[in-house]
Motif scaffolding. Structure first.
Motif, PDB file in Angstrom:
ATOM      1  N   PHE A  64       1.773   1.878  -3.488  1.00 25.19           N
ATOM      2  CA  PHE A  64       0.644   2.334  -4.300  1.00 25.19           C
ATOM      3  C   PHE A  64       0.231   3.761  -3.927  1.00 25.19           C
ATOM      4  N   ASP A  65       0.334   4.086  -2.639  1.00 30.62           N
ATOM      5  CA  ASP A  65      -0.004   5.452  -2.228  1.00 30.62           C
ATOM      6  C   ASP A  65       1.010   6.453  -2.790  1.00 30.62           C
TER       7      ASP A  65
ATOM      8  N   ARG B  78       0.817  -1.214   0.000  1.00 36.87           N
ATOM      9  CA  ARG B  78       0.000   0.000   0.000  1.00 36.87           C
ATOM     10  C   ARG B  78       0.848   1.261   0.000  1.00 36.87           C
TER      11      ARG B  78
ATOM     12  N   ASP C 101       0.808  10.831  -8.934  1.00 40.07           N
ATOM     13  CA  ASP C 101      -0.036  11.055 -10.116  1.00 40.07           C
ATOM     14  C   ASP C 101      -1.092  12.129  -9.859  1.00 40.07           C
ATOM     15  N   ALA C 102      -1.295  12.452  -8.593  1.00 38.77           N
ATOM     16  CA  ALA C 102      -2.171  13.580  -8.244  1.00 38.77           C
ATOM     17  C   ALA C 102      -1.364  14.873  -8.078  1.00 38.77           C
TER      18      ALA C 102
ATOM     19  N   ALA D  95       2.543   6.175  -5.670  1.00 36.18           N
ATOM     20  CA  ALA D  95       2.160   6.384  -7.072  1.00 36.18           C
ATOM     21  C   ALA D  95       0.908   7.254  -7.170  1.00 36.18           C
ATOM     22  N   PHE D  96      -0.025   7.008  -6.273  1.00 36.67           N
ATOM     23  CA  PHE D  96      -1.301   7.741  -6.319  1.00 36.67           C
ATOM     24  C   PHE D  96      -1.103   9.237  -6.076  1.00 36.67           C
TER      25      PHE D  96
ATOM     26  N   HIS E 113       1.660   6.032 -12.907  1.00 39.36           N
ATOM     27  CA  HIS E 113       2.686   5.104 -12.424  1.00 39.36           C
ATOM     28  C   HIS E 113       2.047   3.748 -12.119  1.00 39.36           C
TER      29      HIS E 113
END
Lengths: 169, 169, 169
Positions: free
Chosen positions: C26-27, C23, C33-34, C29-30, C84
């Motif tokens: 993934f966070d 996680r 991307d924001a 990348a999140f 990503h």
């Protein structure tokens, strides 16, 4: 599925097995992208069957190693760099020691010779088995949804079956 | 989070649920890439809401099946091949039977008509619910970070929000 | 690995830890991307080391935030959109509170200025540590297998090592 005290150990065993199986797929990609065939072979059973296309593949560890290390077409000779992205992994256990695994592949290929990079959009369809040395791939078939400037033409690859008519069965 | 004998069953239940939810996302991609809409529908609740863009989507299973099987724009009619790569899956449980799920999508589209292949860089934002038949998607929204030669223009798609000023909140 | 009543709690703890570590990736990348650097920083330890290339990276949270929020080269200023895609995550625990993590990255970059989109095919090599606030990245190195029309040239990036001779060790 409801987890209870009764199925707890078996359920956790399955989660651990899934994790171990995913790692085999990731280690395959890692050693392939490192152009290191000799580290790929231990991820397979000795009686492996690998099919990249209708007439392209290998039976048995020796034949596969020969393909991968070929001085002309082997991974280190043919590609200057590759990147294998494996996702969408679905594991169906046939029994406690055997599973069908499918995954989705994005594969980037940068060639040794002067040409455009090649992309493969594919699926791996694997049979994996538990051995005393851990989970190993017994059979791997690559199917493909499409390619971009890849050296192998579409009909040299196994297609992903599609319904030809909207809504048809 | 610290696992103890007291929270063991609940913790494993959550891990199993996460695994089941991921499989729903992967089965969606698999059946979509097989151009098999009738196998996609059971992955959703009957009251599904799907939004691919501000004015593109479907409400309810019947409308969605109609969209997917359209003789002109349905997945089998419009695309000769697709490949949906789903990764970065993050699952937040709202309660024991409901979860918010976000994932990252790379989607390749090869068209029936003569044109360049289209790529979508997206995110799925889903609400999934536990039903007697397993986890299902109740609401799915596709946002996008960008596209390459995709048939739908950017303003027909939902954007991924970005901070417009460096360091701004 | 065989799960038993004796190793059950420890095994589930490891599965939960792996999930928590994924996680974090993934966070990252999140929020990247924001274009939201301030949400990326809490995913790292204050003494972070990030290396995107031989001479490109940051030491410490302050320097990293400065890089990410730069008015000229920061993520919100330089890119109009990024995506990503992180897969192939392999986690090796060094001890209960430290793990080596490798993953495979497909990164799409749409620039603010007029130029072709850039792709990076990479690998993250991370060291993550357990803290009172959860798992955090202490060290992140990006290596790359190749790029497509990316603004940084190949020799400004860390390569993925490859065997140079077929079958060589």
């Amino acid at each position: 599925m409801t987890v209870t005290a009764d199925n707890l150990v078996a359920t956790v065993q399955r989660l651990v097995d899934q994790d171990d199986i995913k790692r085999v797929l990731f280690d395959y990609a890692f050693h392939l992208d490192a152009a290191d065939p000799e580290k790929m072979l231990p991820l397979f059973t000795p009686d492996l069957h690998v099919a990249y296309g209708p007439s392209h593949g290998a039976d048995g560890a020796e034949a596969y190693l020969e393909t991968l290390t070929s001085e002309k077409f082997g991974v280190a000779a043919f590609f200057a760099g590759t990147s294998h992205h494996v996702s969408n992994i679905v594991i169906d256990f046939v029994d406690a020691d055997t599973a069908n695994v499918r995954s989705v592949l994005y594969a980037f290929h940068h060639y040794m010779r002067e040409r455009a990079d090649g992309i493969v959009y594919g699926q791996y369809h694997d049979i994996v088995v538990r051995t005393p040395d851990g989970w190993k791939i017994k059979r791997r078939e690559l199917k493909h949804a499409g390619t971009e400037t890849y050296h192998a033409k579409g009909d040299a690859l196994n297609p992903i079956p599609r319904n030809s008519l909207p809504g048809s069965r």
